[in-house]
Structures are given as structure tokens and as C-alpha cells.
Design an enzyme around this catalytic site. Structure first.
Site, short mmCIF file in Angstrom:
data_model
loop_
_atom_site.label_atom_id
_atom_site.label_comp_id
_atom_site.label_asym_id
_atom_site.label_seq_id
_atom_site.Cartn_x
_atom_site.Cartn_y
_atom_site.Cartn_z
N SER A 173 120.28 64.32 106.71
CA SER A 173 120.96 64.52 105.43
C SER A 173 122.44 64.19 105.51
O SER A 173 123.13 64.22 104.48
CB SER A 173 120.77 65.96 104.95
OG SER A 173 121.27 66.89 105.90
N ASP A 202 122.47 71.25 117.94
CA ASP A 202 121.60 70.48 118.84
C ASP A 202 121.99 70.63 120.31
O ASP A 202 121.22 70.25 121.19
CB ASP A 202 121.61 69.01 118.45
CG ASP A 202 120.78 68.72 117.20
OD1 ASP A 202 120.27 69.69 116.60
OD2 ASP A 202 120.67 67.55 116.81
#
Length: 259
Positions: free
Chosen positions: A24, A48
Site C-alpha cells: 500500500s 519487518d
């Protein structure tokens, strides 16, 4: 009552959470914001970077699931966020793997970036703003299962994109550097893992529990989430303008001398 935290000026750091579905534009927006603010004022923490080891990633229906909460080391994430809230900087032991992953072209004209940089520079100088801004970029930051982490943020920006765009962008990526190697999505990974997980974890934010509909404004207000406007979807220039405006409001509210 909306989820809230003490005023930014009373703390050593402003925590900005940027979340939304895979592909996104979260990391792209985070890097653009870092680039337009004065050097050393903004730094990024990537969700992450808090994956478990490759061998510990859960396997569901014969496929490793990197897009679920069970794949994350939430204990280490909480420790890192607490360190940042106390010291205003990243833990010195944290080495980002995510910074080794490319995010593709952002599509924002250099002249637009220059204008945004000049606008931010003027605002920061006029307000005397010196509080470091930590941008936390992650796909699950605002889920109900991470509500305790969601509450830590001073500003919460939620990006969105359609299934078709997410699938196209995700499948165009070459892969991801991990703690122990490199991960490439197997065939149909978006359809089997990425999108179903996104729907499960974020449908509560949308009208009728449908992620393709409008965000539920009442609920988003209650949890303190600012939703990306429709005109910013698939348009990083508009997305950047929107995000800068949100941060400008925070800085101006913290600086009563600005009329």
C-alpha cells in the site's frame, strides 16, 4: 474515548505509526517523509525487522505464513519501542534487514519533494520543533491483536489499496531479505495468505466489515486512526501531501506561538 497519549512536546520522541495492507506504500511513504524532514530529525523502525527466524515462521496449509501475527517477535518489538520512547533513538543493537529491500519507484516528481521539503523546513524553524520523529512502518500495527502496541503511537496513519493493486505490486517484487536468507512468495501467495490475513485483521475498521468499502469513521476516531483519503490511493504524491499535512497539524498544535 479516542486512544491518546500525552502531548508530544513532553516526550523525547513522537511515535508515528504507518500501517496498511502489503504493497500500500507504507515503506515508500516512510522514506519520503524521512527525506523531506531536516536530517537527523526523523528515523524509521520497520515491523519487518521483527520477524522470527526463518525456521520459526508458522506453516499453514503447507505454506509459510509471513503475514500473520504469529510470525513476529512481539517481545522484541515492544522492547525496541520502549527504548525509543525513553531515549528518542533506535536501539543501538538493531540492524535493519528491511533497508536492504527495494520498494520500487515512488512516482513523486522531484519538484514536489523539494516543495514539501521547503514547507517542512519553514514550519520546523518557525515552531522550534526539535522532538525526534520515529516512523514505525508495519502491516499489522493497528490490528486488534496488537492493540497494546497501537496505543503507543501519537499519530496513526492508515494506508489502503485495492486487492487488485496489492496483488499486482506484491507479485512484481523479487523477494525479501530475511534474518537467515531470502524469501520469495510462492505462487498464489497473495490469494492464499496475504489478502485473507489482511481482511481478517483489518475488517473491523471498515463499514460493513468490508475492506473494499469506506473506513468506519466513528470507530477510526475512537482508536485514533487517520485514514488515507481515496484520492491518495495509488497516488504517492497525494499520499505524501496528506501525511505532511497531518504532521504539520501535530507540530502546530504543539507550538502555540504559531497562529
Amino acid at each position: 474515548m479516542p486512544e491518546s497519549t500525552p502531548p508530544a512536546e513532553s516526550k523525547p520522541v513522537l511515535l508515528l505509526g504507518i500501517s496498511g495492507p502489503s504493497s500500500s506504500g507504507k515503506t515508500t511513504l516512510s522514506r519520503l517523509l524521512r527525506d523531506i524532514f531536516p536530517p537527523n530529525l526523523v528515523f524509521i523502525l520497520h515491523l519487518d525487522d521483527f520477524y522470527l527466524t526463518d525456521a520459526e515462521i508458522p506453516v499453514k496449509d503447507g505454506i509459510q505464513d509471513w503475514d500473520c501475527i504469529e510470525s513476529l517477535n512481539l517481545g522484541e518489538l515492544r522492547k525496541a519501542l520502549q527504548y525509543i520512547k525513553e531515549h528518542g533513538r533506535s536501539p543501538p543493537s538493531l540492524v535493519s534487514q528491511e533497508d536492504q529491500n527495494s520498494v520500487g519507484e515512488h512516482g513523486v516528481d522531484s519538484s514536489e519533494i523539494d516543495r514539501a521539503r521547503a514547507r517542512v523546513k519553514k514550519l520546523v524553524e518557525k515552531s522550534g520543533w526539535t522532538t525526534p520523529i520515529c516512523i514505525v512502518d508495519g502491516f499489522l500495527l493497528f490490528s486488534e491483536d496488537m492493540a497494546d502496541i497501537r496505543r503507543l503511537f501519537d499519530v496513526r496513519l492508515f494506508l489502503r489499496t485495492s486487492y487488485g493493486t496489492a496483488k499486482r505490486r506484491r507479485e512484481a517484487r523479487t523477494g525479501y531479505v530475511t534474518l537467515e536468507g531470502f524469501w520469495e512468495d510462492p505462487p498464489e501467495y497473495v490469494d492464499k495468505v496475504v489478502w485473507p490475513n489482511y481482511v481478517k485483521d483489518h475488517k473491523f475498521l471498515f463499514e460493513g466489515l468490508d475492506v473494499e468499502r469506506e473506513l468506519n469513521e466513528k470507530l477510526c476516531t475512537e482508536v485514533g486512526i487517520e485514514g488515507m483519503p481515496r484520492e491518495a490511493e495509488e497516488n504517492m504524491s497525494n499520499c505524501l501531501v496528506w501525511a505532511v499535512q497531518k504532521l504539520e497539524r501535530v507540530i502546530m498544535n504543539a507550538s502555540p506561538e504559531i497562529s
